[in-house]
Design an enzyme around this catalytic site. Sequence first.
Site, mmCIF file in Angstrom:
data_model
loop_
_atom_site.group_PDB
_atom_site.id
_atom_site.type_symbol
_atom_site.label_atom_id
_atom_site.label_comp_id
_atom_site.label_asym_id
_atom_site.label_seq_id
_atom_site.Cartn_x
_atom_site.Cartn_y
_atom_site.Cartn_z
ATOM 1 N N PRO A 190 41.706 -12.262 -32.479
ATOM 2 C CA PRO A 190 40.651 -11.250 -32.373
ATOM 3 C C PRO A 190 39.262 -11.864 -32.465
ATOM 4 O O PRO A 190 39.098 -13.060 -32.753
ATOM 5 C CB PRO A 190 40.935 -10.326 -33.563
ATOM 6 C CG PRO A 190 41.667 -11.185 -34.535
ATOM 7 C CD PRO A 190 42.464 -12.160 -33.724
ATOM 8 N N SER A 230 36.181 -21.605 -29.688
ATOM 9 C CA SER A 230 35.755 -22.894 -30.248
ATOM 10 C C SER A 230 36.919 -23.874 -30.327
ATOM 11 O O SER A 230 36.767 -25.065 -30.025
ATOM 12 C CB SER A 230 35.144 -22.687 -31.635
ATOM 13 O OG SER A 230 33.962 -21.922 -31.561
ATOM 14 N N LYS A 250 38.921 -18.612 -31.495
ATOM 15 C CA LYS A 250 39.776 -19.065 -30.397
ATOM 16 C C LYS A 250 39.015 -19.881 -29.354
ATOM 17 O O LYS A 250 39.514 -20.903 -28.877
ATOM 18 C CB LYS A 250 40.480 -17.876 -29.740
ATOM 19 C CG LYS A 250 39.561 -16.800 -29.181
ATOM 20 C CD LYS A 250 40.376 -15.642 -28.596
ATOM 21 C CE LYS A 250 39.473 -14.535 -28.066
ATOM 22 N NZ LYS A 250 38.747 -13.862 -29.163
ATOM 23 N N LYS A 271 28.012 -13.632 -39.445
ATOM 24 C CA LYS A 271 27.393 -14.931 -39.730
ATOM 25 C C LYS A 271 26.939 -15.644 -38.467
ATOM 26 O O LYS A 271 25.884 -16.301 -38.456
ATOM 27 C CB LYS A 271 28.380 -15.814 -40.506
ATOM 28 C CG LYS A 271 27.805 -17.159 -40.935
ATOM 29 C CD LYS A 271 28.828 -17.946 -41.740
ATOM 30 C CE LYS A 271 28.269 -19.293 -42.170
ATOM 31 N NZ LYS A 271 29.258 -20.080 -42.966
ATOM 32 N N ARG A 272 27.694 -15.529 -37.376
ATOM 33 C CA ARG A 272 27.325 -16.300 -36.196
ATOM 34 C C ARG A 272 26.157 -15.693 -35.438
ATOM 35 O O ARG A 272 25.551 -16.361 -34.602
ATOM 36 C CB ARG A 272 28.527 -16.511 -35.276
ATOM 37 C CG ARG A 272 29.124 -15.283 -34.634
ATOM 38 C CD ARG A 272 30.438 -15.660 -33.976
ATOM 39 N NE ARG A 272 31.039 -14.582 -33.190
ATOM 40 C CZ ARG A 272 32.234 -14.656 -32.634
ATOM 41 N NH1 ARG A 272 32.961 -15.755 -32.782
ATOM 42 N NH2 ARG A 272 32.719 -13.658 -31.922
ATOM 43 N N ASP A 295 41.423 -19.541 -23.604
ATOM 44 C CA ASP A 295 41.171 -18.729 -24.798
ATOM 45 C C ASP A 295 41.472 -17.255 -24.546
ATOM 46 O O ASP A 295 40.970 -16.389 -25.243
ATOM 47 C CB ASP A 295 39.730 -18.914 -25.292
ATOM 48 C CG ASP A 295 38.701 -18.334 -24.334
ATOM 49 O OD1 ASP A 295 39.055 -18.014 -23.175
ATOM 50 O OD2 ASP A 295 37.523 -18.189 -24.749
ATOM 51 N N ARG A 350 32.610 -13.483 -40.375
ATOM 52 C CA ARG A 350 32.334 -14.520 -39.377
ATOM 53 C C ARG A 350 31.482 -13.987 -38.227
ATOM 54 O O ARG A 350 30.568 -14.666 -37.759
ATOM 55 C CB ARG A 350 33.656 -15.068 -38.834
ATOM 56 C CG ARG A 350 34.428 -15.913 -39.832
ATOM 57 C CD ARG A 350 35.776 -16.316 -39.246
ATOM 58 N NE ARG A 350 36.577 -17.083 -40.190
ATOM 59 C CZ ARG A 350 37.843 -17.419 -39.993
ATOM 60 N NH1 ARG A 350 38.446 -17.045 -38.865
ATOM 61 N NH2 ARG A 350 38.513 -18.110 -40.893
#
Length: 229
Positions: free
Chosen positions: A30, A37, A35, A158-159, A103, A155
């Site tokens: 998800p 990266s 995935k 954060k990105r 991916d 995550r």
Amino acid sequence: MTDPHTASPGPAPDLASPFERFRHIVVEGPIGAGKTSLARKLAERFGAQPVLEEAMGNPFLERFYRDSRRYALPTQLFFLFQRVNQLRDLAQHDLFSQAMVGDFLLDKDPLFARLTLDDDELRLYQQIFDSLSPQAPTPDLVIYLQAQPDTLVERVQKRGIGMEAAISEPYLRALAETYSRYFYHYDEAPLLIVNTEHLNPIDRDEDFAVLVRQLAELRGRRSFFSIGE
């Protein structure tokens, strides 16, 4: 996350390429699982051809995150045609002449449709999907990256990707649960389920090496890999 393009070049001497066993690997998971990266890092380290989602090329995606009900169908159909075209182009250039890592798994595409489309739209989407999906190759291995919904939400926040700021936490949680149910029953290809709560193969080369060695040791059609905190 650290830009994978800054990772140290080349595999360690004792790190055998997973593409010696699996010519076509797909990394799935998800939003926020990592995935893309990981797929990019595998491609760079071992010279495989990357086949990556082009999310930023979808003109409806940002509007979907703001108003999912209105833009769900065009967003879904754009991604479906985009992914099918990518896989078709590969087939026309001899799919297995070079190892490749992607991916996205086309068979998973309906998961998003079922979360966002109403009944009439879903029937239309399903008809189109059924006519196109036979063109997609089955991978030699699927790596499913999983994490707790709270971790995925953290995550994504954060990105700091602009359009992702509008993704709701309930949507991310529903998506994570949908992925979990889907891969619980998945049996189209060998599957490695990787718990990424405490594993960071993108930023930590030692974690990447551990994961690659795990690929070399795979036996059977379904395996689970996790490390402690």
